[in-house]
Each structure stands twice: as C-alpha cells, then as structure tokens.
Motif scaffolding. Structure first.
Motif, PDB file in Angstrom:
ATOM      1  N   VAL A   1       0.842  -1.197   0.000  1.00 44.75           N
ATOM      2  CA  VAL A   1       0.000   0.000   0.000  1.00 44.75           C
ATOM      3  C   VAL A   1       0.884   1.256   0.000  1.00 44.75           C
ATOM      4  CG1 VAL A   1      -1.856   1.237   1.185  1.00 44.75           C
ATOM      5  CG2 VAL A   1      -1.753  -1.257   1.310  1.00 44.75           C
ATOM      6  N   ILE A   2       0.881   1.983  -1.113  1.00 46.23           N
ATOM      7  CA  ILE A   2       1.626   3.248  -1.174  1.00 46.23           C
ATOM      8  C   ILE A   2       0.754   4.358  -0.579  1.00 46.23           C
ATOM      9  CG2 ILE A   2       2.865   4.886  -2.690  1.00 46.23           C
ATOM     10  CD1 ILE A   2       4.039   2.173  -3.108  1.00 46.23           C
ATOM     11  N   THR A   3      -0.470   4.484  -1.092  1.00 44.16           N
ATOM     12  CA  THR A   3      -1.432   5.418  -0.499  1.00 44.16           C
ATOM     13  C   THR A   3      -2.806   4.743  -0.515  1.00 44.16           C
ATOM     14  OG1 THR A   3      -1.882   6.402  -2.666  1.00 44.16           O
ATOM     15  CG2 THR A   3      -0.284   7.547  -1.277  1.00 44.16           C
ATOM     16  N   ASN A   4      -3.646   5.136   0.413  1.00 50.59           N
ATOM     17  CA  ASN A   4      -5.027   4.631   0.452  1.00 50.59           C
ATOM     18  C   ASN A   4      -5.875   5.721   1.100  1.00 50.59           C
ATOM     19  OD1 ASN A   4      -7.218   2.847   0.239  1.00 50.59           O
ATOM     20  ND2 ASN A   4      -6.839   1.997   2.279  1.00 50.59           N
ATOM     21  N   VAL A   5      -6.478   6.559   0.256  1.00 48.25           N
ATOM     22  CA  VAL A   5      -7.229   7.714   0.755  1.00 48.25           C
ATOM     23  C   VAL A   5      -8.715   7.341   0.790  1.00 48.25           C
ATOM     24  CG1 VAL A   5      -7.757  10.159   0.369  1.00 48.25           C
ATOM     25  CG2 VAL A   5      -5.530   9.238  -0.321  1.00 48.25           C
ATOM     26  N   VAL A   6      -9.339   7.509   1.948  1.00 46.14           N
ATOM     27  CA  VAL A   6     -10.766   7.179   2.074  1.00 46.14           C
ATOM     28  C   VAL A   6     -11.504   8.395   2.605  1.00 46.14           C
ATOM     29  CG1 VAL A   6     -12.465   5.615   3.104  1.00 46.14           C
ATOM     30  CG2 VAL A   6     -10.165   4.769   2.622  1.00 46.14           C
ATOM     31  N   SER A   7     -12.446   8.896   1.812  1.00 48.71           N
ATOM     32  CA  SER A   7     -13.269  10.007   2.276  1.00 48.71           C
ATOM     33  C   SER A   7     -14.660   9.454   2.595  1.00 48.71           C
ATOM     34  CB  SER A   7     -13.335  11.073   1.177  1.00 48.71           C
ATOM     35  OG  SER A   7     -14.363  11.981   1.469  1.00 48.71           O
ATOM     36  N   SER A   8     -14.974   9.448   3.897  1.00 55.11           N
ATOM     37  CA  SER A   8     -16.220   8.815   4.333  1.00 55.11           C
ATOM     38  C   SER A   8     -17.377   9.808   4.308  1.00 55.11           C
ATOM     39  CB  SER A   8     -16.033   8.286   5.746  1.00 55.11           C
ATOM     40  OG  SER A   8     -17.273   7.894   6.256  1.00 55.11           O
TER      41      SER A   8
ATOM     42  N   GLU B   1      -0.043  -2.489  10.176  1.00 53.94           N
ATOM     43  CA  GLU B   1      -0.735  -3.336  11.153  1.00 53.94           C
ATOM     44  C   GLU B   1      -0.200  -4.764  11.152  1.00 53.94           C
ATOM     45  OE1 GLU B   1      -5.165  -3.703  11.449  1.00 53.94           O
ATOM     46  OE2 GLU B   1      -5.000  -1.708  10.580  1.00 53.94           O
ATOM     47  N   HIS B   2       0.223  -5.245   9.955  1.00 60.55           N
ATOM     48  CA  HIS B   2       0.729  -6.612   9.858  1.00 60.55           C
ATOM     49  C   HIS B   2       2.135  -6.734  10.421  1.00 60.55           C
ATOM     50  CE1 HIS B   2      -2.488  -6.969   6.814  1.00 60.55           C
ATOM     51  NE2 HIS B   2      -2.580  -8.160   7.348  1.00 60.55           N
TER      52      HIS B   2
ATOM     53  N   GLY C   1     -14.844  -7.649   4.419  1.00 63.23           N
ATOM     54  CA  GLY C   1     -16.048  -6.830   4.569  1.00 63.23           C
ATOM     55  C   GLY C   1     -16.088  -6.160   5.926  1.00 63.23           C
ATOM     56  N   GLY C   2     -16.894  -5.104   6.025  1.00 59.42           N
ATOM     57  CA  GLY C   2     -16.925  -4.263   7.225  1.00 59.42           C
ATOM     58  C   GLY C   2     -17.142  -5.012   8.522  1.00 59.42           C
ATOM     59  N   VAL C   3     -17.988  -6.050   8.511  1.00 63.77           N
ATOM     60  CA  VAL C   3     -18.295  -6.777   9.757  1.00 63.77           C
ATOM     61  C   VAL C   3     -17.064  -7.553  10.255  1.00 63.77           C
ATOM     62  CG1 VAL C   3     -19.886  -8.449  10.814  1.00 63.77           C
ATOM     63  CG2 VAL C   3     -20.739  -6.860   9.093  1.00 63.77           C
ATOM     64  N   THR C   4     -16.104  -7.775   9.366  1.00 62.79           N
ATOM     65  CA  THR C   4     -14.856  -8.457   9.764  1.00 62.79           C
ATOM     66  C   THR C   4     -14.069  -7.629  10.782  1.00 62.79           C
ATOM     67  OG1 THR C   4     -14.811  -9.363   7.552  1.00 62.79           O
ATOM     68  CG2 THR C   4     -12.809  -9.588   8.782  1.00 62.79           C
TER      69      THR C   4
ATOM     70  N   SER D   1      -8.149  -1.605   9.274  1.00 59.55           N
ATOM     71  CA  SER D   1      -8.360  -0.430   8.406  1.00 59.55           C
ATOM     72  C   SER D   1      -8.793  -0.830   6.995  1.00 59.55           C
ATOM     73  CB  SER D   1      -7.078   0.393   8.332  1.00 59.55           C
ATOM     74  OG  SER D   1      -6.046  -0.406   7.793  1.00 59.55           O
ATOM     75  N   LEU D   2      -8.628  -2.107   6.638  1.00 61.57           N
ATOM     76  CA  LEU D   2      -8.979  -2.541   5.278  1.00 61.57           C
ATOM     77  C   LEU D   2     -10.226  -3.425   5.252  1.00 61.57           C
ATOM     78  CD1 LEU D   2      -5.353  -3.311   4.043  1.00 61.57           C
ATOM     79  CD2 LEU D   2      -6.744  -1.317   3.472  1.00 61.57           C
TER      80      LEU D   2
END
Ligand code: KG4
Ligand code: ZN
Length: 350
Positions: free
Chosen positions: A24-31, A121-122, A281-284, A310-311
C-alpha cells in the motif's frame, strides 16, 4: 507495477496506489458517514452527489508522490448505480488520457483481496511501499471466503485465483445491515456495527437467548428473523435503555450472528476439505467475531486470514490489489473500451 484503484460503490470515496498488488503506497478514504448518519442509513442520491464532489480531490491526494501508474482498477459493481457511475467514469477518463489499461472489479472480490495487502498493522517494521517485489503472500487458494458487510453475506469457495463458486448468501438482510437497523431502532447512531461492537464488550452474551438462524441444509443465511426477535425484545422491555441491559442485549445479539457465521464457514471447510478461511467486509472489523474465529480455527487446525482492521471497510486499496492479480492473469495490456457498471454484478470467473 503501480495500480491506481478507485472505489465509489457505496458511501466511501476512495482512491489508492498499490505496488505489485500487495504494497500500500497510499489509500485515501473520504467517508460520507457524517452526511448519512442523520437518516440512519445511506441516501443513494446524496451518496452519488458527494462522490462527484470528492472524487477528483481523493484521486489527486492518492497520486501524490507517485511518478507513474501502469493501470487503473475500479469497482464496477455491485453497489449503488449512481455511485458506481462516478467511479467508473472517472477511471475511464483517466485511462483514456494516459492510454493505460482500465479494469473493472467486483466489489466482493475486492474484499477478498484486502487480505493480500500489507500494512503497518501486519508488521510494525513495514514501511509503506517498501515491500511489494518479493513479498510472499500466504493467500494461495483454495480457500473458503466469508464476505460480511452492510450489503453482503456471502460464503464463497475459491478454487483458484479468479475461480469462485458462491455457496450461499443471505436471503434477506445482510449481517451488517442488521447491525445498522438494530442500532437505528435503539437510536445508537450510524453505522451500527462499531457502536454495537463497543457496547457489547461490557455485556454478557449469554444473557438473552436470541435464536441462531443456522438454515440447515443450505449454505444460505437469513438474519431478518433474528432482527425481528431483537426488536420485539426491545419493545417488550421498556427499561432496555439502562446501560447494563443494553450492553447485554448488544452482546447477545452480536453473539447470535457470530455463532451462525462461524459455524457455517467451518462446516463449508469440512464439506469441501479446505484448510484455509479468509474473511472480508466491514463486519470483519468486529472484535468478538475476530476473537471467536481465531480460536475456532486454531482448534480445527484451519489457517485463517483476516484483513487489517483499516482494510475491512470499503477502500480502494483492495480494489487495486484485485486489479493487479486480474491483470496479471488475464494479460490485459492495451487500453480497453467501456466499463459499464452494474448494481447487481455477479461474481464472475476470470
Ligand atoms: O464493507 P463495508 O464498508 O460496506 C459494504 O460493502 O457494505 O461494510 C459496512 C458495514 C456496516 O453495516 C457496518 O455497520 C459494518 O460494516 N461494521 C461492523 C463493524 N464495523 C463496521 N459490524 C460489526 N462490527 C464492527 N466492528
Ligand atoms: Zn464493501
């Protein structure tokens, strides 16, 4: 090889750059949670309008520091059609200008590939972008994948990369949707999963015997009956909003969902003689689900893969990773025509 991923299937506008499928170089999330929370759920038209406002900024931010991208990977379904159109149109516009391949990815497949990604995280020593080239991924098929989110509860047999058989899915509400609806009923806010997870930590999961909808004889799921039981219980117990009782309710409801999810996933492993489980998935992100399935897999001697917290929820990094492996296998090198998004896209083999 750098892939730009774009994800806009639901209420997260996300763009990411992934190197060699895993780094992962970048991972931008706009919620958009702030926009939808007052409605207690996603309003599709608002979602697409906000994707349109945000997508250029999010892509620009993700591309900062990257000199060259080799291909684009975009979610083409399933999801909200207006939202999907924003992502697929953006991806194809960029791919047309840069004359690089653009590939459509099934969102469910994206959640599977979240397990391929390496983040701090890993490994605390991992620095973004440094892995990629030689990393050994432990995610080799065959495996049983359980994808649990706000829109899906799918049990999948993956015989090979891109070779899937959907064994079962929900016949009514997705499990994350039930968390969200119960939280809405209890006026706990949106999304419901994280708040119920938090409250459940103080409760006794054995205190209220909610039904376990095992749906024996099928790999399908059904959570709407459980949802009704919880809602009826709340209606019958006016004092439920006192904290201890609420904690117990959350813990008991959550445990009923988890017991069903784990039992069916382990049974599928036994039936198909598979020794590897992968969640997505989110519930994970649910802390009790993670604890229980780690314990169960250990006792059953089954290898378990969980995405970084986060993923778990929607992000473009997982879409870029899926795109990398699909491009590698299908060998798409030239620029391709139109990616037409579909709200009900089925998981197809490649
Ligand atoms: O994968 P996702 O971001 O979007 C879809 O593809 O649907 O999943 C969102 C869902 C929501 O229903 C949310 O309540 C649930 O994931 N969720 C959780 C937790 N975090 C998010 N459910 C249970 N426990 C959590 N900690
Ligand atoms: Zn999702």
């Amino acid at each position: 090889m750098n892939i730009l991923g774009i994800e806009t299937s639901c209420d997260e506008t996300s763009a990411a750059v992934i190197k060699n499928g895993v780094s992962v170089i970048t991972n931008v999330v706009s919620s958009q949670i702030k926009i939808h929370e007052k409605y207690g759920g996603i309003v599709p038209e608002l979602a697409s309008r906000h994707h349109l406002e945000n997508v250029n900024f999010v892509v620009e931010e993700a591309l900062k520091g990257t000199k060259k991208i080799d291909a684009i990977s975009v979610t083409s379904g399933p999801g909200l059609i207006g939202s999907l159109l924003v992502g697929t149109t953006t991806a194809q516009a960029i791919s047309n200008i840069l004359k690089i391949p653009c590939i459509g990815i099934n969102h469910i497949e994206g959640h599977i590939f979240a397990n391929y990604l390496r983040t701090p995280e890993h490994s605390p020593r991992y620095r973004s972008g440094e892995a990629g080239q030689n990393i050994r991924t432990p995610v080799a098929p065959p495996f049983i994948a359980l994808i649990v989110s706000g829109g899906h509860t799918d049990l999948i047999l993956a015989e090979d990369l891109g070779k899937y058989k959907v064994l079962g899915r929900t016949r009514d509400d997705a499990v994350g949707e039930v968390f969200d609806k119960i939280a809405k009923f209890l006026k706990l806010g949106y999304p419901g999963g994280p708040v119920i997870d938090k409250l459940a930590k103080n409760g006794n999961s054995k205190s209220i015997p909610f039904p376990r909808p095992y749906m024996r004889g099928t790999w399908d799921f059904s959570f709407s009956g459980l949802k009704t039981s919880v809602i009826n219980y709340v209606r019958e117990h006016q004092n439920i909003r006192t904290s201890k009782h609420l904690y117990d309710l959350c813990a008991s409801f959550q445990q009923a969902c988890i017991d069903v999810l784990i039992e069916k996933t382990i049974s599928a492993c036994k039936k198909y003689r598979i020794k590897k489980i992968l969640l997505g998935g989110g519930v994970t992100a649910n802390s009790q689900l993670r604890t229980d399935i780690i314990k169960k897999c250990k006792s059953e001697n089954i290898k378990l893969l969980l995405p970084a917290i986060s993923l778990c929820t929607d992000n473009a990094a997982m879409i870029a990773s899926a795109g990398y492996f699909k491009l590698k296998k299908t060998g798409l090198t030239r620029h391709r025509g139109v990616i037409n998004p579909s709200a009900n896209l089925e998981l197809k083999n490649w």
